[in-house]
Design a protein around this motif. Structure first.
Motif: not given
Length: 890
Positions: A345-372
Motif C-alpha cells: 500500500i503506498p503511503l505518500d502521493r509520490d509513491r516512494v514509501w509503502y507498507r504491507y497490508h497489515h494482515m499480510f505483513g503480520r503473516l509474513l513476519y510470523n512465517r519469517l520468525t518460525r522458519q528463519y
C-alpha cells in the motif's frame, strides 16, 4: 495608569534596541512520519458498492461514522474511495502502536489538519509541546476553537484506531466528540469497538455504524468480482463454496485471485479443516489467511519469496531501504513487488514509501520468525543502520532494540537525548523497560535519562531507585560515562535528585542539590533548557503551577531567590520565570512593592523573549497589584494588554485564562452579567470532569455561580473541586475554594457551617503564609473573619498554636480594627450626598437616573461612586450595597 504606560513605553524602547533574547516559537512537526498523513493508495475497486457509500454519506449528518471489522474487510479501502469523491476537506491519520502517547496523538491530529491549512492549530501545538502533563480537554478545546474558525467543512479520519489503548486519548476524543464543531465530522476505522460513549451517541443519533456484516461481499458481488477480475463466470455450486469458505471476507477473496482464482472453485470443502459455523470468525479468517498466504508464496519465485520475508521486519519501506535489507544490487526490487500486486500500500502521493497490508505483513513476519528465526536480528540491525544513516532516530532505536543490540540503542538515545526527551517520553520508557538492568546501572548517562522519564510521570520512587543503582558507576573513571551531551553528568544527577526532593516537598534537600546544579551546570544545562523555555504554556500563574510547586510559597522563596544571584544570561527565559514566580510570592505575602519590582523584570523578559508563559502571569500579577491599590481601571487595561500581546505572538492557549481573569474582575466589580459570555464559552459543567490543569477557570466559574445566586449548584461544584485538589495537594486552591464556600454559607445564613469552612481555609493558608488570598476578598470577608475570631477557641484545632495566632492576627490587621471596619463606621465616613447616592444605588437606580433624581450630572455621580467604593474598600456597586444593606438609613 502612569506607571503602567511608563512600563510599556520602556519595554517598547528596549525591544527595538535589544537582540539578545531569542523568540520562543513552536517547533515544527518534522519528527513525525508524513506518510501517515496521506490517504493510502488503492487500486480502483471494480465492484461498486453503492449501499456502503450511502451509509457513509448518511454519517455526515452525525458527529461520528464508525467502521469496525476484523483485518482484511476493506475498511480503509472503502473510506479511501468514498473520501476522494467528497467535496469537503479531509485530514487522514494512519495510527500505529507508537501513537499511544497523548502528545504524539495530538501532534498527528495537528499535522493532519495542517494538510488542509498550513499553520493551523499553532496554539495547540505550542501548548502540547511545551506543557508537562497537559490536559486533553484543554488541548481539544483549543483545537476545536481553531477548526471552528475555518470557513469550510472538515472530515477527520482515524484509521486503525484499535491500536490505541491510552485512556487519556480516549478521554480527549470523548470530549472532542461531545463538543464537536458543526463544520467538523469524524470517521474512525477500527478492528474493535473503541472505548468511546457509543451507546449514548447512538441514542442521540450522533453515530452511524458500519460493521463486518455490512462489509462482507454478497454472492452477487463475489460473482461480479470474479467476472471483472479473471473473466470467470462462477457456477452456482462454486459461488456457494466460495461464499461459505470466505464468508464474504475481502482479503480472502483477493488471495484466491492472487493464487490464480482456482482455490475454492475446484477444491472440495473438506480440503480445509474449517467449519465456519463452529469457529469464531476471526479464527476462520486466520486459518484461511495462513493457508492462502502459503498458496500465494508458493506461486512466487525464490527471489520474490526472499524479498517478502526479509522485508517483513519493516513497518514502512522504500527502494533504498529494501535493497539495504536484501543486500543485493540485483534481484527482486520493491517496484517489481508492487507491480506483482503483493498487498503493498503506498503511503505518500509520490509513491516512494509503502507498507504491507497489515494482515499480510503480520503473516509474513510470523512465517519469517518460525522458519528463519536466526536471521531476524540481522535484518533488524540492517534496518536500524539504514534509519540511523538517514536521520530517522526513533525507527533506528526501535530496530536496534528489536535486534537486542542495546549498546547501539543506548548510543543513539544518549546522542539524541534532548529531542527524545521532548517528543518521545513514552517511547523512552518502553525502550528502557526492555533494556538489561545492568546496562542501565552501568551507564550513568542512560540512567539519568531513564530517571528523568520516570520522574516526569511522577514515578519518583522508581526514578530514585535508578539513580541509586547507577551512582556507584559515576566514579568509574571512564570519561565517556562522565558527561551527557558534553555536560557534567554529576550535575544532571543533582538535577534529578532535586526534582525528586521537590516532588516530595523535601525543600531543604532540594536547596542543597540546587547549589550543586549551579556549580556543575552553571544553570540548568543545555538538555533541560528546552523544557524551561516553555515551562508554562496556559496558566495565569507560575506560583499555582508546577513551577511554583502548586502554590508552595515556602519552597519557591527558599529555592528561587538564590538562583537569581548566580544566574547567567545564557537562558534568559528562566531568568524571567524566576522573577515572575518570586514576584507572585511577594504579592501573596502582601509585599506589593517587592512584588511589583520582580514582576516588572519578569514581564520585560517575557515580552522580549515573546514567551507568554512568563509575561502573562507577570502582567496579571501587576493587575492584581492594581486591584490591591484600588486602581480598577488600570487592572482592566492590563488584562486587555495581556490579551493583545498574546494575540500578537499567536499564544492562543492563554486566552482561556486571560478571559477568566477578566471575568473575575467583572465579578469583583459587581457586574457578573459581563462574565456570562465567558461562562458560555469555557465549556465547564457542574457535573463534568474536574481537569486539574484548568484550576483557575474552574474556581472562576465557581465564583460566577455564587454571583448569580445559584448556591446549590455552586456548593456541590465546590465540594467536587475541593476533593480533587486535596488529592493533588494543592493547598492554595483548596483554601480559596473553602473561602468561597464560607461566604456562600454566610449568605445562606448558615453561620456555624460558614465559620468551619473559613477555619479550614485558614489552617491550609497558614502553612504557606498566604495573606492576599484573604485580603483580596475585601470587607465582605471581614464580617465572617470577625465571627470566626470570636469562636476560634471552640472551632479551630490550631487556636492554641502561637504561630497560628500570630498569622491570624496579621490577617486582622489587613482589615483594620473591628470598629474601624464595621459597616456603621464605614458609613460615617460618607458625605451626605454620597449617602444619597448609595441609597439610590441600593434601589437599583442607574447613574443617569441618580443624576436626574439629585439634579446633578452623570459625571458627578460617577465621581461620588468612586469615592464611595474607595471609602467602603469595595470594588463595585454590588459589593457596596451587599456590605451595608442592613445598615442604610431608611
Amino acid at each position: 495608569m502612569f506607571y503602567y504606560n511608563q512600563f510599556m513605553e520602556n519595554f517598547e524602547n528596549e525591544k527595538r534596541t535589544s537582540t539578545m533574547y531569542p523568540q520562543s516559537e513552536s517547533r515544527p512537526l518534522s519528527h513525525l512520519l508524513q506518510t501517515k498523513l496521506h490517504i493510502p493508495g488503492t487500486g480502483s475497486t471494480l465492484v461498486q458498492r453503492p449501499s456502503l457509500r450511502r451509509l457513509l454519506d448518511q454519517g455526515l449528518g452525525a458527529k461520528l461514522t464508525l467502521v469496525t471489522a476484523p483485518a482484511g474487510f476493506g475498511k480503509s479501502t472503502l473510506i479511501t474511495e468514498w473520501i476522494r469523491q467528497q467535496p469537503y476537506s479531509y485530514a487522514w491519520i494512519s495510527l500505529d502502536g507508537r501513537d499511544n502517547d497523548l502528545v504524539r496523538f495530538m501532534e498527528y491530529m495537528i499535522a493532519a489538519l495542517r494538510t488542509i491549512q498550513p499553520g493551523l492549530c499553532d496554539s495547540v501545538l505550542q501548548y502540547i509541546q511545551e506543557t508537562r502533563n497537559f490536559s486533553a480537554e484543554t488541548a481539544m478545546t483549543l483545537l476545536m476553537n481553531e477548526v471552528q474558525a475555518l470557513n469550510q467543512e472538515i472530515i477527520i479520519i482515524l484509521d486503525d484506531y484499535h491500536v490505541i489503548c491510552e485512556p487519556s486519548i480516549h478521554h480527549g476524543l470523548t470530549f472532542l466528540l461531545a463538543y464537536l464543531p458543526r463544520n467538523m465530522h469524524m470517521v474512525i476505522a477500527s478492528r474493535s469497538e473503541p472505548q468511546l460513549p457509543l451507546s449514548v451517541m447512538l441514542a442521540k443519533r450522533q453515530l452511524v455504524r458500519i460493521s463486518a456484516n455490512d462489509l462482507r461481499f454478497t454472492a452477487d458481488e463475489i460473482r461480479e468480482l470474479f467476472k471483472l477480475t479473471v473473466d470467470k463466470r462462477l457456477t452456482k455450486e462454486e459461488l456457494v463454496c466460495l461464499e461459505r469458505r470466505t464468508e464474504g471476507w475481502i482479503a480472502g477473496l483477493q488471495m484466491i485471485l492472487l493464487s490464480g482464482g482456482e482455490y475454492g472453485v475446484n477444491t472440495k470443502e473438506t480440503d480445509l479443516a474449517i467449519n465456519p459455523f463452529k469457529q469464531h470468525p476471526s479464527e476462520v479468517e486466520g486459518d484461511i489467511a495462513d493457508y492462502l498466504t502459503e498458496e500465494v508464496l508458493a506461486r512466487q519465485s525464490p527471489d520474490v519469496q526472499q524479498f517478502l520475508l526479509k522485508t517483513a521486519v519493516l513497518e514502512r519501506m522504500n527502494e533504498s531501504l529494501c535493497r539495504h535489507i536484501i543486500q543485493k544490487e540485483s534481484g527482486q526490487s520493491l517496484n517489481e513487488a508492487i507491480q506483482a500486486g503483493l498487498f503493498l500500500i503506498p503511503l505518500d502521493r509520490d509513491r516512494v514509501w509503502y507498507r504491507y497490508h497489515h494482515m499480510f505483513g503480520r503473516l509474513l513476519y510470523n512465517r519469517l520468525t518460525r522458519q528463519y528465526a536466526k536471521i531476524v536480528p540481522e535484518l533488524h540491525l540492517r534496518a536500524s543502520e539504514w534509519f540511523r544513516i538517514n536521520g530517522y532516530t526513533v525507527e533506528a532505536v526501535e530496530h536496534a532494540v528489536a535486534a537486542a543490540d542495546f549498546n547501539t540503542a543506548c548510543e543513539l538515545i544518549v546522542q539524541e537525548a534532548s529531542e527524545l526527551l521532548r517528543n518521545e517520553m513514552h517511547m523512552l520508557l518502553r525502550w528502557f523497560g526492555q533494556f538489561p538492568e545492568n546496562l542501565l546501572t552501568h551507564n550513568p548517562a542512560l540512567a539519568v535519562l531513564y530517571a528523568w522519564s520516570l520522574a516526569t510521570f511522577d514515578r519518583l520512587d522508581e526514578a530514585e531507585n535508578v539513580l541509586d543503582r547507577a551512582e556507584p558507576y559515576l566514579n568509574s573513571g571512564q570519561t565517556e560515562l562522565q558527561s551527557l551531551n558534553g555536560e557534567d553528568i554529576l550535575g544532571y544527577f543533582s538535577a534529578m535528585r532535586c526534582l525528586i526532593c521537590l516532588g516530595r516537598n523535601e525543600t531543604e534537600k532540594a536547596v542543597v542539590y540546587n547549589e550543586e546544579i549551579m556549580k556543575r551546570l552553571r544553570g540548568v544545562g543545555n538538555i533541560s533548557a528546552a523544557y524551561i523555555v516553555g515551562y508554562n504554556h496556559d496558566g495565569e500563574s507560575l506560583l499555582r503551577g508546577r513551577f511554583g510547586f502548586f502554590g508552595g510559597l515556602k519552597q519557591t522563596l527558599a529555592i528561587y531567590p538564590p538562583l537569581i544571584a548566580g544566574w547567567q544570561s545564557a537562558h534568559d527565559h528562566f531568568y524571567g520565570y524566576l522573577h515572575t514566580a518570586i514576584g507572585e510570592c511577594y504579592y501573596e505575602r502582601d509585599d506589593l512593592a517587592q512584588a511589583e519590582k520582580y514582576v516588572n523584570i519578569g514581564a520585560s523578559v517575557g515580552l522580549k523573549c515573546e514567551n507568554a508563559g512568563i509575561f502573562v502571569p507577570a502582567l496579571l500579577t501587576k493587575a492584581r497589584i492594581c486591584l490591591a491599590r484600588g486602581e480598577q481601571e488600570a487592572a482592566f487595561a492590563l488584562v486587555q494588554e495581556v490579551r493583545n500581546q498574546a494575540f500578537r505572538i499567536h499564544a492562543l492557549s492563554f486566552l482561556p485564562v486571560i478571559d477568566a481573569f477578566e471575568a473575575r474582575l467583572f465579578i469583583r466589580a459587581g457586574q457578573p452579567q459581563h462574565a456570562a459570555r465567558w461562562a458560555e464559552n469555557c465549556r465547564l459543567q457542574a457535573d463534568g470532569w474536574i481537569d486539574p490543569s484548568r484550576e483557575f477557570e474552574q474556581i472562576t466559574w465557581l465564583r460566577l455561580l455564587v454571583a448569580f445566586g445559584d448556591g446549590e449548584t455552586a456548593y456541590r461544584y465546590a465540594e467536587r473541586l475541593a476533593q480533587v485538589y486535596e488529592l493533588k495537594s494543592r493547598k492554595a486552591a483548596v483554601a480559596e475554594i473553602r473561602i468561597v464556600q464560607a461566604l456562600l454559607l454566610e449568605r445562606q445564613k448558615n453561620l456555624s457551617a460558614a465559620v468551619k469552612k473559613l477555619d479550614q481555609s485558614l489552617v491550609l493558608a497558614f502553612s504557606e503564609g498566604y495573606i492576599r488570598l484573604f485580603a483580596d476578598e475585601g470587607a465582605k470577608l471581614y464580617r465572617l473573619l470577625t465571627l470566626w475570631g470570636r469562636q476560634r477557641c471552640s472551632v479551630s484545632k490550631r487556636a492554641q498554636d502561637p504561630l497560628f495566632q500570630n498569622y491570624t492576627d496579621t490577617l486582622f490587621s489587613f482589615f483594620q480594627e473591628e470598629d474601624a471596619a464595621s459597616p456603621q463606621h464605614l458609613l460615617s465616613g460618607l458625605t451626605r450626598q454620597e449617602m444619597n447616592v448609595l441609597k439610590l444605588l441600593s434601589q437599583g437606580f442607574a447613574n443617569r437616573d441618580i443624576a436626574e433624581t439629585l439634579s446633578t450630572s452623570t459625571e458627578t455621580v460617577k465621581r461620588h461612586c468612586k469615592n464611595i467604593y474607595k471609602k467602603l474598600a469595595v470594588s463595585g456597586r454590588h459589593e457596596a450595597v451587599s456590605l451595608i444593606s442592613d445598615h442604610l438609613i431608611e
